[in-house]
Design an enzyme around this catalytic site. Structure first.
Site, PDB file in Angstrom:
ATOM      1  N   LYS A  54       0.847  -1.208   0.000  1.00 17.75           N
ATOM      2  CA  LYS A  54       0.000   0.000   0.000  1.00 17.75           C
ATOM      3  C   LYS A  54       0.871   1.242   0.000  1.00 17.75           C
ATOM      4  O   LYS A  54       2.027   1.187   0.426  1.00 17.75           O
ATOM      5  CB  LYS A  54      -0.886   0.028   1.263  1.00 17.75           C
ATOM      6  CG  LYS A  54      -1.819  -1.146   1.377  1.00 17.75           C
ATOM      7  CD  LYS A  54      -2.983  -1.003   0.439  1.00 17.75           C
ATOM      8  CE  LYS A  54      -3.841  -2.239   0.436  1.00 17.75           C
ATOM      9  NZ  LYS A  54      -4.787  -2.282  -0.659  1.00 17.75           N
ATOM     10  N   LEU A  55       0.266   2.346  -0.453  1.00 20.17           N
ATOM     11  CA  LEU A  55       0.963   3.630  -0.329  1.00 20.17           C
ATOM     12  C   LEU A  55       0.783   4.112   1.108  1.00 20.17           C
ATOM     13  O   LEU A  55      -0.305   3.999   1.659  1.00 20.17           O
ATOM     14  CB  LEU A  55       0.306   4.665  -1.248  1.00 20.17           C
ATOM     15  CG  LEU A  55       0.836   4.871  -2.661  1.00 20.17           C
ATOM     16  CD1 LEU A  55       0.088   6.031  -3.304  1.00 20.17           C
ATOM     17  CD2 LEU A  55       2.327   5.093  -2.707  1.00 20.17           C
ATOM     18  N   ASP A  64       7.320   3.506  -5.486  1.00 22.04           N
ATOM     19  CA  ASP A  64       8.648   3.095  -5.976  1.00 22.04           C
ATOM     20  C   ASP A  64       9.449   4.248  -6.574  1.00 22.04           C
ATOM     21  O   ASP A  64      10.160   4.090  -7.572  1.00 22.04           O
ATOM     22  CB  ASP A  64       8.500   1.968  -7.019  1.00 22.04           C
ATOM     23  CG  ASP A  64       7.713   0.794  -6.471  1.00 22.04           C
ATOM     24  OD1 ASP A  64       7.864   0.507  -5.267  1.00 22.04           O
ATOM     25  OD2 ASP A  64       6.956   0.184  -7.235  1.00 22.04           O
ATOM     26  N   HIS A 116      12.329  -2.783  -3.185  1.00 18.22           N
ATOM     27  CA  HIS A 116      11.591  -3.138  -4.400  1.00 18.22           C
ATOM     28  C   HIS A 116      12.384  -4.199  -5.166  1.00 18.22           C
ATOM     29  O   HIS A 116      13.601  -4.081  -5.299  1.00 18.22           O
ATOM     30  CB  HIS A 116      11.389  -1.887  -5.270  1.00 18.22           C
ATOM     31  CG  HIS A 116      10.520  -2.165  -6.449  1.00 18.22           C
ATOM     32  ND1 HIS A 116       9.155  -2.312  -6.336  1.00 18.22           N
ATOM     33  CD2 HIS A 116      10.815  -2.358  -7.758  1.00 18.22           C
ATOM     34  CE1 HIS A 116       8.649  -2.583  -7.533  1.00 18.22           C
ATOM     35  NE2 HIS A 116       9.637  -2.612  -8.412  1.00 18.22           N
TER      36      HIS A 116
HETATM   37  C1  GAR Z   1       9.648  -8.599  -1.857  1.00 21.35           C
HETATM   38  O1  GAR Z   1      10.190  -9.124  -3.035  1.00 21.35           O
HETATM   39  C2  GAR Z   1       9.567  -7.080  -1.936  1.00 21.35           C
HETATM   40  O2  GAR Z   1      10.648  -6.496  -2.599  1.00 21.35           O
HETATM   41  C3  GAR Z   1       8.308  -6.908  -2.727  1.00 21.35           C
HETATM   42  O3  GAR Z   1       7.430  -7.852  -2.185  1.00 21.35           O
HETATM   43  C4  GAR Z   1       8.179  -8.985  -1.721  1.00 21.35           C
HETATM   44  C5  GAR Z   1       7.793  -9.256  -0.299  1.00 21.35           C
HETATM   45  O4  GAR Z   1       8.408 -10.419   0.178  1.00 21.35           O
HETATM   46  N1  GAR Z   1       7.824  -5.562  -2.638  1.00 21.35           N
HETATM   47  C6  GAR Z   1       7.204  -4.937  -3.631  1.00 21.35           C
HETATM   48  O5  GAR Z   1       6.928  -5.486  -4.687  1.00 21.35           O
HETATM   49  C7  GAR Z   1       6.821  -3.483  -3.356  1.00 21.35           C
HETATM   50  N2  GAR Z   1       6.614  -2.758  -4.558  1.00 21.35           N
HETATM   51  P1  GAR Z   1       8.496 -10.724   1.736  1.00 21.35           P
HETATM   52  O6  GAR Z   1       7.090 -10.519   2.318  1.00 21.35           O
HETATM   53  O7  GAR Z   1       8.908 -12.148   1.815  1.00 21.35           O
HETATM   54  O8  GAR Z   1       9.486  -9.788   2.365  1.00 21.35           O
END
Ligand code: GAR
Length: 192
Positions: free
Chosen positions: A91-92, A150, A109
């Protein structure tokens, strides 16, 4: 000790990397609170298991926008948070909070920003887009958070190769490995 609030929406492996880095004293920080928009996020379980206070704060739970923003502000104030870490938060953050904490909010990211970021670019969508574009490299980025998805100054970036037989899942796993390294590294750049 730098006091952290970690926001996470899903599995929380990045949160776990931070928990481990704090516990092993690899970074001089402590996680005071974990906030999720998703009451079922495994990230909340990870936090509880480590004795960290958890909060479920979502627009569904707080349909009134002011109360929603206030609920987040209350947690940040209660623990006197120095740095907000968005670790897989989908979320933002409310603009009010971004403005109040500008310079003290980071996000991870799973791509080499500014490529493959922005609304809709999260989780496996990112890796699908990278594969579809035929990129030779992908990677992970930690950046300062501003009012756009992002966007904002980049702090650390590390790349990984894209392999010919990669699926979004295999690429995601390779990128996650570097995420778990650069996120604690980025936190260690901040001082109280
Ligand atoms: C991670 O790859 C993170 O970089 C991405 O979600 C995943 C969460 O994994 N975030 C985004 O895409 C944000 N734009 P996690 O819950 O195992 O840390």
């Amino acid at each position: 000790m730098l006091k952290l609030a970690v926001f996470a929406s899903g599995g929380g492996t990045n949160l776990q990397a931070l928990i481990d880095a704090c516990r092993s004293k690899a970074i001089g920080a402590e996680i005071k609170a974990v906030i999720s928009n998703n009451s079922k996020a495994f990230a909340l379980e990870r936090a509880k298991k480590s004795g960290i206070d958890t909060f479920h704060i979502s627009k569904k739970k707080y349909p009134d926008e002011n109360k929603y923003v206030q609920a987040i502000k209350d947690v940040l104030a209660r623990y006197n948070i120095d740095l907000i870490v968005l670790a897989g938060y989908m979320k933002l953050l409310p603009v009010d909070i971004v403005r109040n904490y500008y310079g003290r909010i980071i996000n991870i990211h799973p791509a080499l920003l500014p490529k493959y970021g922005g609304e809709g670019m999260y989780g496996l969508n990112v890796h699908k887009a990278v594969l579809q574009a035929g990129e030779k490299y992908s990677g992970a980025t930690v950046h300062m958070v501003d009012e756009r998805y992002d966007h904002g100054p980049i702090l650390i970036q590390r790349r990984v190769p894209v392999l010919t037989n990669d699926t979004p899942e295999t690429l995601a796993a390779r990128v996650l490995e570097v995420e778990h390294k650069i996120l604690p590294m980025a936190v260690s750049l901040f001082k109280k």
